[in-house]
Design an enzyme around this catalytic site. Structure first.
Site, short mmCIF file in Angstrom:
data_model
loop_
_atom_site.label_atom_id
_atom_site.label_comp_id
_atom_site.label_asym_id
_atom_site.label_seq_id
_atom_site.Cartn_x
_atom_site.Cartn_y
_atom_site.Cartn_z
N ASP A 20 -30.74 70.16 26.33
CA ASP A 20 -29.60 69.36 26.79
C ASP A 20 -28.95 68.61 25.63
O ASP A 20 -29.63 68.25 24.66
CB ASP A 20 -30.09 68.37 27.86
CG ASP A 20 -28.93 67.76 28.63
OD1 ASP A 20 -27.88 68.42 28.76
OD2 ASP A 20 -29.07 66.62 29.11
N ASN A 68 -25.08 74.39 37.35
CA ASN A 68 -24.07 74.39 36.29
C ASN A 68 -22.78 75.11 36.68
O ASN A 68 -21.77 75.02 35.98
CB ASN A 68 -24.64 74.97 34.98
CG ASN A 68 -25.60 74.03 34.27
OD1 ASN A 68 -26.52 74.46 33.58
ND2 ASN A 68 -25.40 72.74 34.41
C1 IPE Z 1 -29.84 70.87 32.69
O1 IPE Z 1 -28.90 70.13 32.00
C2 IPE Z 1 -29.52 72.32 32.65
C3 IPE Z 1 -29.60 72.97 31.34
C4 IPE Z 1 -29.95 72.42 30.21
C5 IPE Z 1 -29.27 74.37 31.37
P1 IPE Z 1 -27.65 69.48 32.76
O2 IPE Z 1 -26.84 68.80 31.71
O3 IPE Z 1 -26.96 70.47 33.60
O4 IPE Z 1 -28.35 68.42 33.71
P2 IPE Z 1 -27.80 67.07 34.33
O5 IPE Z 1 -26.47 67.37 34.96
O6 IPE Z 1 -27.67 66.08 33.21
O7 IPE Z 1 -28.85 66.65 35.31
C1 IPE Z 2 -26.89 71.67 27.90
O1 IPE Z 2 -25.95 70.87 27.27
C2 IPE Z 2 -26.44 73.11 28.00
C3 IPE Z 2 -26.10 73.56 29.35
C4 IPE Z 2 -26.25 72.86 30.44
C5 IPE Z 2 -25.56 74.88 29.46
P1 IPE Z 2 -24.84 70.13 28.12
O2 IPE Z 2 -23.65 71.00 28.22
O3 IPE Z 2 -25.38 69.66 29.42
O4 IPE Z 2 -24.52 68.91 27.18
P2 IPE Z 2 -24.30 67.40 27.60
O5 IPE Z 2 -25.50 66.99 28.41
O6 IPE Z 2 -23.03 67.34 28.40
O7 IPE Z 2 -24.20 66.67 26.30
MG MG Z 3 -26.29 67.98 30.00
#
Ligand code: IPE
Ligand code: IPE
Ligand code: MG
Length: 246
Positions: A20, A68
């Protein structure tokens, strides 16, 4: 009975990671979120080798959650394309380095092209044994429990035949031991519907590091923290401290 790390050996067999922080990493650089995802993929490619070097046998990474899809269409299609780019750019290298790739998640709802790329990645690396990389894509922990139940029903199991083993055998990661260490980067302290069933006794480790910046230093810090944990699995501390004067 499972015993503590001091007895088991300090290296986790299976590490699961919520990768993340890509979006925030890009935002900090006044760049679009996709730039963070591109860097995130490069990071994944780098860390597989480090985990393998440290003796980790299974690495499972959360790449796209069943939630997502709520993101803007442009970001979702960017992520799908990134997988295609990643497979065409890196598959042969990973295959040559002994990485066995599996994709875990709901294969419905993604394009035929993506499914074909995954099939190729799995086929080309099927004989590899250096490290098992599972990419959780269109994966949700709740989806996994539901699909295992559906398979049990489809297999004709009677209610009394449904126990923890019957479901575990039908979960997406049935080929792997349960994760020993669960890492989440990016500073959030939540599971976000990752491996709900399989992490019942995983050690949790949260890092403020944004995923694109994650590397050997952070990996070694996480492994060192894991080595200090006393895993009891509901039992007692092992070995029991010797009473004074004994
Ligand atoms: C979890 O991260 C999913 C992945 C890393 C693929 P998210 O960014 O989607 O999770 P939330 O929304 O902060 O819970
Ligand atoms: C995790 O990074 C990757 C995916 C969920 C695909 P994020 O896209 O959630 O990045 P942040 O949490 O918004 O920084
Ligand atoms: Mg995220």
């Amino acid at each position: 009975m499972p015993v503590s790390n001091a007895v088991q050996g300090a290296v986790p067999r299976h590490v699961a990671i919520v990768m993340d922080g890509n979006g925030r990493w890009a935002n900090k650089r006044f760049m679009p979120r996709f730039f963070g995802h591109e860097q995130g993929m490069e990071t994944l490619l780098r860390v597989i080798d480090t985990f393998a070097d440290r003796g980790v046998e299974y690495l499972t990474v959360f790449a796209f959650s069943s939630e997502n899809w709520k993101r803007p269409g442009e970001e979702v299609s960017g992520l799908m394309n990134l997988v295609l780019i990643g497979v065409s750019k890196y598959l042969r290298k990973l295959a040559a380095e002994g990485v066995r790739i599996r994709i875990v998640g709901d294969r419905c709802g993604v394009s035929d092209k993506l499914r074909a790329a995954w099939d190729e990645a799995e086929r080309l690396t099927a004989r590899n044994t250096r490290i098992n990389l599972s990419v959780a894509f269109n994966y949700g922990g709740r989806w996994d429990v539901v699909q295992a139940c559906r398979r049990a029903v489809a297999d004709g199991l009677q209610p009394e035949q449904i126990d923890e083993q019957a479901l575990a055998r039908r979960m997406a990661l049935a080929f792997a031991p349960d994760p020993d260490l669960f890492i989440r980067t990016g500073g959030e302290m939540r599971v976000s519907n990752f491996l709900l069933w399989q992490t019942a006794y995983a050690e949790l480790y949260f890092s403020d590091c944004l995923w694109p910046d994650f590397g050997a230093t952070e990996i070694d810090a996480a492994l060192a923290a894991y080595a200090r944990r006393d895993r009891r699995f509901g039992g007692v501390r092992h070995p029991e401290p010797v009473p004074q004067g004994a």
